[in-house]
Every structure is written in structure tokens, then in C-alpha cells.
Design a protein around this motif. Structure first.
Motif, short mmCIF file in Angstrom:
data_model
loop_
_atom_site.label_atom_id
_atom_site.label_comp_id
_atom_site.label_asym_id
_atom_site.label_seq_id
_atom_site.Cartn_x
_atom_site.Cartn_y
_atom_site.Cartn_z
N THR A 65 10.67 47.72 47.24
CA THR A 65 12.00 47.26 46.81
C THR A 65 12.52 46.17 47.74
OG1 THR A 65 12.44 49.47 45.95
CG2 THR A 65 14.35 48.05 46.26
N ALA A 110 13.13 42.26 46.71
CA ALA A 110 14.45 41.64 46.89
C ALA A 110 14.34 40.32 47.65
CB ALA A 110 15.37 42.60 47.63
N ARG A 164 18.29 34.65 46.97
CA ARG A 164 18.65 35.87 47.71
C ARG A 164 18.43 35.69 49.20
NH1 ARG A 164 16.75 38.63 42.91
NH2 ARG A 164 14.69 39.03 43.78
N ARG A 178 24.53 39.46 40.35
CA ARG A 178 23.25 40.14 40.06
C ARG A 178 22.34 40.11 41.30
NH1 ARG A 178 23.88 37.99 34.90
NH2 ARG A 178 22.74 36.09 35.36
N HIS A 179 22.30 38.95 41.96
CA HIS A 179 21.49 38.86 43.19
C HIS A 179 22.00 39.84 44.25
CE1 HIS A 179 18.76 35.71 42.15
NE2 HIS A 179 19.69 34.79 41.96
N VAL A 201 20.81 43.35 43.65
CA VAL A 201 19.42 43.55 44.06
C VAL A 201 19.35 43.76 45.58
CG1 VAL A 201 17.11 42.51 44.16
CG2 VAL A 201 18.52 42.21 42.11
N HIS A 224 20.88 47.15 46.49
CA HIS A 224 19.96 48.23 46.11
C HIS A 224 18.84 48.38 47.15
CE1 HIS A 224 17.53 50.87 43.67
NE2 HIS A 224 16.53 50.02 43.67
#
Lengths: 127, 127
Positions: free
Chosen positions: A7, A11, A17, A47-48, A51, A54
């Protein structure tokens, strides 16, 4: 489904990002301030950020009006720890390159016995 | 479309691909040997190898019969260099945590003047 390290790597696999992380490394900021230098919409920035959040790479304040983003650099330690094993490898490669360059410039006086050539190996055994 | 660093991070964002790299860090090997410990098909392993090769993380021999794979650890140096900036950050965080813990245990005798508490900041200014 993804493990934490996957993950994190996923990312980081995006230049926007990574640019957001670079900006946040200077200090915490609001989403709109953060979006300013980027040529993308606010929803795209959001949205970035989701991510990154998360993956534990950023955290966001809980105030309704102003939700400052800040970087959580500790999340990158897992990447650093994973790299550690390989750091040794590329350093060894550099050492071997240095050794090789030395054999080209130094006279083969005392002559080391270990010939490292294993190019022929077991190729074509299946035929 | 992807920049090199994004391609590298994307290639690393998979546990099987990282396991393949870990295996290759022990020495070069054939694709079938490489596939053995994994519970996935040979074509699936080949797809993973393509991703790793595209990212420059592995290289493959050019022999038709036996195409040994080997790790190219230098490709991970770009990740290490990218991390460098953030390493400083998480070390600072640890230092600050240590300083804070010291204020809890040491008596405030000579009293340092720099109070690092900036929790209230400018939250809720927009109201």
C-alpha cells in the motif's frame, strides 16, 4: 487486500502524490493551499490525499472548517527498513567494480587465486 | 507515461515481486527455479518478471534455453535517494519526542525559553 508495504509503495508510485509529500515536508497546510501549485482539480487532490492517508503517509486534522494535512514520515521507515537488505547488495557491487578497476591498473604481482568467472555455468542443460 | 521513480515504486507494490527480488538477492536463477516456491503459474511469474525488468530492478540473460534472472540493486538507489529527504524528518520527530520526554522527567530548573507548543495555531479562523 494489500499488505501495508505494498500500500505504501503504491501510494508513492505517483509524481503528484510525491510532490504533495514534498510540500507537506515543509509544514502542514490546508487542502486548498496544497492544491494551488498543482494544475489539477480540488477533487483530484482530495483523491490523492485519500490514497496517502490510507497508506498512513499523511494525517488530517478533524476540524470541519479547516482540515490541515501533515506528513507522517514514520510511515516511510518501513520502506527504509525494506531497502536495508538491498543497500548491502549495491554497495557490494560498487566494491567489486572498484576491485575490478584496480586489477586493470595494478600490476598482477602477488596474484589472487579466486577467479570469479562463472559465465558458463549450467546453461543449456535441458537439451 | 510513468516517470522512472513511479515505475520503480509500482513494481515494488506487490508482495510476490518483492519475494522474487529477495530470492534473486541470493543469486541468479532460472525462471522455473524462481517459480517453484510460489503458488502461482509460470506465466504469472513471467508477468511479474516483466514488470521488474521494465523497472530495471532485474535483468535477464539472452540465452534462448536458459534465461537466468539477476537482481539489479542499483535501481533501488533512486528510492534510497528519494527517501533521504524524509529520513531527516522522521529523525527530527524522534528527537523532538526525546526532548519532550526529557521535559517530563527533568526538573524545570534553568528552564529553556523555547516552548515548542503550537497546538492552538490558526484553527477555525474562517468562521
Amino acid at each position: 487486500m494489500s499488505d501495508p508495504l505494498s500500500t505504501t509503495f503504491a501510494a508513492l508510485a505517483d509524481p503528484t502524490r510525491r510532490a504533495i509529500l514534498a510540500r507537506l515536508s515543509l509544514g502542514e497546510t490546508s487542502v486548498s493551499e496544497l492544491a494551488e501549485p498543482f494544475d489539477i482539480s480540488l477533487p483530484a487532490v482530495s483523491r490523492h490525499l485519500k490514497v496517502l492517508e490510507h497508506a498512513g503517509l499523511i494525517a488530517r486534522g478533524r476540524e470541519a472548517q479547516w482540515r490541515p494535512c501533515r506528513i507522517e514520515p514514520q510511515a516511510l521507515k518501513s520502506v527504509d527498513e525494506w531497502l536495508e537488505e538491498y543497500r548491502r547488495l549495491w554497495e557490494q557491487r560498487l566494491d567489486r567494480l572498484e576491485d575490478y578497476l584496480r586489477t586493470l591498473t595494478d600490476p598482477p604481482s602477488a596474484g589472487p587465486k579466486s577467479g570469479g568467472k562463472k559465465q558458463e555455468k549450467k546453461r543449456g542443460r535441458k537439451k
